[in-house]
Design a protein around this motif. Structure first.
Motif, PDB file in Angstrom:
ATOM      1  N   CYS A 130      -3.053  -4.959  11.893  1.00  0.00           N
ATOM      2  CA  CYS A 130      -2.580  -6.142  11.144  1.00  0.00           C
ATOM      3  C   CYS A 130      -1.077  -6.049  10.908  1.00  0.00           C
ATOM      4  O   CYS A 130      -0.569  -5.020  10.424  1.00  0.00           O
ATOM      5  CB  CYS A 130      -3.328  -6.208   9.820  1.00  0.00           C
ATOM      6  SG  CYS A 130      -2.711  -7.451   8.693  1.00  0.00           S
ATOM      7  N   CYS A 180      -8.685  -9.309   8.921  1.00  0.00           N
ATOM      8  CA  CYS A 180      -8.154  -7.968   8.650  1.00  0.00           C
ATOM      9  C   CYS A 180      -9.092  -7.224   7.701  1.00  0.00           C
ATOM     10  O   CYS A 180      -9.583  -7.794   6.729  1.00  0.00           O
ATOM     11  CB  CYS A 180      -6.760  -8.088   8.041  1.00  0.00           C
ATOM     12  SG  CYS A 180      -6.107  -6.484   7.570  1.00  0.00           S
ATOM     13  N   ASP A 231       0.576  -7.429   8.739  1.00  0.00           N
ATOM     14  CA  ASP A 231       0.897  -7.459   7.308  1.00  0.00           C
ATOM     15  C   ASP A 231       0.621  -6.110   6.646  1.00  0.00           C
ATOM     16  O   ASP A 231       1.444  -5.603   5.902  1.00  0.00           O
ATOM     17  CB  ASP A 231       0.086  -8.570   6.623  1.00  0.00           C
ATOM     18  CG  ASP A 231       0.446  -9.937   7.185  1.00  0.00           C
ATOM     19  OD1 ASP A 231       1.642 -10.273   7.164  1.00  0.00           O
ATOM     20  OD2 ASP A 231      -0.448 -10.644   7.676  1.00  0.00           O
ATOM     21  N   CYS A 232      -0.563  -5.499   6.942  1.00  0.00           N
ATOM     22  CA  CYS A 232      -0.908  -4.269   6.215  1.00  0.00           C
ATOM     23  C   CYS A 232      -1.211  -3.089   7.137  1.00  0.00           C
ATOM     24  O   CYS A 232      -1.427  -1.981   6.666  1.00  0.00           O
ATOM     25  CB  CYS A 232      -2.094  -4.518   5.289  1.00  0.00           C
ATOM     26  SG  CYS A 232      -3.662  -4.595   6.154  1.00  0.00           S
ATOM     27  N   SER A 248      -5.630 -11.404   5.376  1.00  0.00           N
ATOM     28  CA  SER A 248      -5.133 -12.185   6.512  1.00  0.00           C
ATOM     29  C   SER A 248      -6.249 -12.468   7.503  1.00  0.00           C
ATOM     30  O   SER A 248      -7.057 -11.586   7.804  1.00  0.00           O
ATOM     31  CB  SER A 248      -4.042 -11.399   7.256  1.00  0.00           C
ATOM     32  OG  SER A 248      -2.986 -11.110   6.380  1.00  0.00           O
ATOM     33  N   GLY A 279      -8.095  -4.735   5.900  1.00  0.00           N
ATOM     34  CA  GLY A 279      -7.325  -4.205   4.773  1.00  0.00           C
ATOM     35  C   GLY A 279      -6.874  -5.274   3.797  1.00  0.00           C
ATOM     36  O   GLY A 279      -6.963  -5.107   2.579  1.00  0.00           O
ATOM     37  N   CYS A 280      -6.387  -6.402   4.322  1.00  0.00           N
ATOM     38  CA  CYS A 280      -5.884  -7.453   3.439  1.00  0.00           C
ATOM     39  C   CYS A 280      -6.653  -8.747   3.713  1.00  0.00           C
ATOM     40  O   CYS A 280      -7.692  -8.723   4.351  1.00  0.00           O
ATOM     41  CB  CYS A 280      -4.376  -7.638   3.623  1.00  0.00           C
ATOM     42  SG  CYS A 280      -3.895  -8.360   5.208  1.00  0.00           S
TER      43      CYS A 280
HETATM   44 ZN   LIG Z   1      -4.007  -6.847   6.882  1.00  0.00          ZN
END
Ligand SMILES: [Zn+2]
Ligand SMILES: C[S@@+](CC[C@H](N)C(=O)[O-])C[C@H]1O[C@@H](n2cnc3c(N)ncnc32)[C@H](O)[C@@H]1O
Length: 581
Positions: A356, A321, A358-359, A326, A323-324
């Motif tokens: 993603c 990812c 998650d984010c 993961s 952004g994060c």
């Molecule tokens: Zn992410």
């Protein structure tokens, strides 16, 4: 050959001594003592394992052959242990017959001399022959010959005339054992290996930078069940500094995650496997190490057209990812079993949505990497025991035993790792201690371990959503300042955790190193502990990818200050001359 010994210094490492010319024309890097010690430890274990396998083979041959079961080798599966059934009989033309063509009872190692007794093949185990394909001064070859019991011959190659002369001088300097076992040749290692197929029990590649150009010939030069030892020092390339260069050399895209050094190991393994596959061969890693400024892998090589079908099950792409923190693995292949038959199919894809979960950010895709185990833990245990039983024979004992012990504690079936610091940086929260975080993972029903490549890395089989739930629960007790809503951390924290994390200290939460109060990551013994340039070359800014920015700048500054000192001296002399005239 006349030589003035005053022009040389004697360098001793282990039981070998080499003569180093004052001009230092031949490559020698003291820091590689860790690499050489580790290789000696693996070579000793290889010799004893090979003997055990041979004895087991001889005793089993009298019993009925067991059934061979197909192992799909997928991520998480324990690596298929090749045994005597994988070893092939050598045909008169030197080629191996696959298992389809020969009955299992008749199989034996190609490094054995097949002797026919009463219609059956009896193998006699020949002492191992080692090829040090890129030998420079011959120090490594000499150490193998002098220190490893059972090695019958070491062939040391180099394509540099000066290196071969130095190596021949060093062989003589090391006395009768060295003279009887080590031979040195001026040759292009690639040509030599191609013209000596399946001849060496061990092939050692220790190049400047990347081994990629040597792999195709090296995988062909190893006997069935033999071992390839391979170093790569081009870490900037393997770790994502130049993704496209890595792709051109290794056939994989690197990612710049905290796990990049482990990814480097897995890219190298995938690359070796791909070369081996071209010749109906496949690899079984026994030890994969990232140390100092390089990666080094130790893999066994076998031939089997049917076992080779498992290769796509041992490789994965990596979604990282943007952004994060993961990351997710996308296996290349899968199998479907029905009754006794196995079908090989492409992997189900994609394993992640477009954004993603998650984010919400996009993914970069790297790989393919070797996603099956990178060590054989049984081997690692034997190597550690062997090293500990002869401490004083390893000059780098402290370092290699620390690395090997950490490796012995790694989760074997979990590729790559998380960094607790990165997770906290994404959420902008204070960090739980490693013990607390490990406890929460264990209490949630998952496994967790350290990794030898990074003191702060954590390997776990917990899925990313469980990891983020644990962190959400942590932040509930350790609140963070409000952040802009579109930040990955804010998006993650905006969701309620599904899992209620339990941070109560779990029994297994201490890493074994902490529990035993043993140092696992030792500092470098001196400054500039890093790779060296090709013999006879000067360091310039072009060498950043090989040596690292710090070392190059340090060296350039040093060169500049020397240059400046010289300039000032010349100016002073000129001034003095001018005032005198
Ligand atoms: Zn992410
Ligand atoms: C890093 S040094 C080897 C160091 C050595 N293994 C040790 O442990 O001290 C690499 C060596 O590979 C040699 N070399 C480079 N390309 C080669 C080739 N195609 N064939 C044979 N030797 C080669 C270089 O001359 C150099 O001496």
């Amino acid at each position: 050959m006349s030589m003035d010994l005053n022009d040389y210094t004697i360098i001793k490492e282990g039981e070998a001594e080499i003569l180093m010319h004052a001009k230092n024309e031949v490559f020698y890097n003291k820091t590689q003592v860790n690499n050489r010690d580790m290789s000696i430890a693996v070579l000793r274990t290889f010799i004893s394992k090979r003997k055990q396998e041979h004895e087991a083979f001889l005793s089993k041959r009298t019993k009925p052959a067991p059934k061979v079961s197909e192992n799909n080798g997928s991520v998480g599966d324990v690596e298929e242990k090749p045994n005597e059934l994988d070893m092939k009989i050598e045909k008169s033309n030197g080629e191996c017959e696959g298992p389809e063509e020969k009955s299992q009872e008749e199989t034996c190692s190609t490094s054995e001399e097949p002797i026919k007794t009463e219609g059956k093949v009896r193998g006699e185990l020949k002492p191992p022959r080692v090829l040090e394909a890129l030998s420079a001064s011959g120090l490594r070859a000499l150490r193998y010959a002098r220190e490893v019991e059972g090695v019958s011959q070491v062939v040391a190659l180099d394509n540099d005339k000066g290196a071969v002369e130095a190596c021949q001088r060093n062989i003589k300097f090391n006395g009768s054992v060295a003279c009887s076992k080590v031979e040195s040749h001026l040759a292009d290692a690639r040509v030599y290996m191609l013209t000596h197929p399946k001849e060496f029990d061990v092939v050692d590649l220790d190049p400047y930078g990347s081994p990629s150009v040597f792999l195709d010939s090296a995988v062909q030069s190893v006997v069935d069940g033999g071992m390839l030892m391979c170093t790569a020092t081009d870490m900037a390339v393997l770790c994502g500094g130049n993704g496209e260069v890595c792709y051109s050399k290794y056939g994989s895209y690197p990612l710049r995650g905290k796990y990049c050094h482990e990814m480097a190991l897995r890219i190298l393994l995938a690359c070796i496997e791909s070369h081996a596959n071209r010749y109906k061969r496949y690899i079984v890693p026994v030890l994969s190490v990232q140390m100092d400024f390089y990666v080094r892998v130790f893999v066994r090589i076998y031939s089997s057209a049917s076992a080779m079908k498992n290769t796509p099950l041992k490789l994965s792409y990596v979604y990282q990812c943007t952004g994060c923190d993961s990351f997710h693995l996308q296996p290349i292949g899968r199998t479907v079993s029905k009754n006794t038959s196995v079908r090989y199919l492409p992997g189900f894809a994609p394993v992640v949505p477009q954004g993603c979960s998650d984010c919400g950010k996009k993914f970069n895709m790297g790989g393919p990497i070797w996603s099956a185990p990178i060590h054989d833990q049984e081997w690692v245990t034997s190597i550690v025991a062997d090293v500990k039983s002869m401490k004083d024979r390893y000059p780098a004992y402290d370092r290699i035993s620390a690395v090997l012990t950490t490796i012995s504690e790694e989760l074997p079936d979990v590729p790559l790792f998380l960094s607790l610091h990165n997770l906290c940086a994404t959420l902008k929260c204070t960090s739980p201690s490693a013990v607390i975080f490990r406890s929460a993972v264990i209490n949630a029903g998952y496994r967790i371990s350290g990794t030898h490549v990074n003191p702060l890395g954590l390997k776990s089989d917990a899925p990313m959503d469980v990891i983020w739930d644990i962190m959400r629960c942590w932040v509930k007790n350790h609140p963070v300042k409000a952040q802009p809503a579109d930040q990955p951390g804010s998006v993650i924290l905006a969701k309620e955790p599904v899992l209620q994390a339990n941070f109560a200290r779990a029994v297994a939460s201490l890493s074994k190193a902490q529990a035993k109060k043993v140092a696992r990551f030792l500092p470098n013994p001196e400054r500039h502990w890093g790779p060296k340039l090709r013999a006879g070359r000067q360091i310039t800014s072009k060498h950043i990818s090989l040596l690292g920015e710090e070392a190059v700048n340090g060296c350039l500054n040093h060169q500049e200050s020397e240059h400046e000192a010289k300039r000032q001296k010349t100016e002073k002399t000129e001034d003095a001359n001018a005032s005198e005239s």
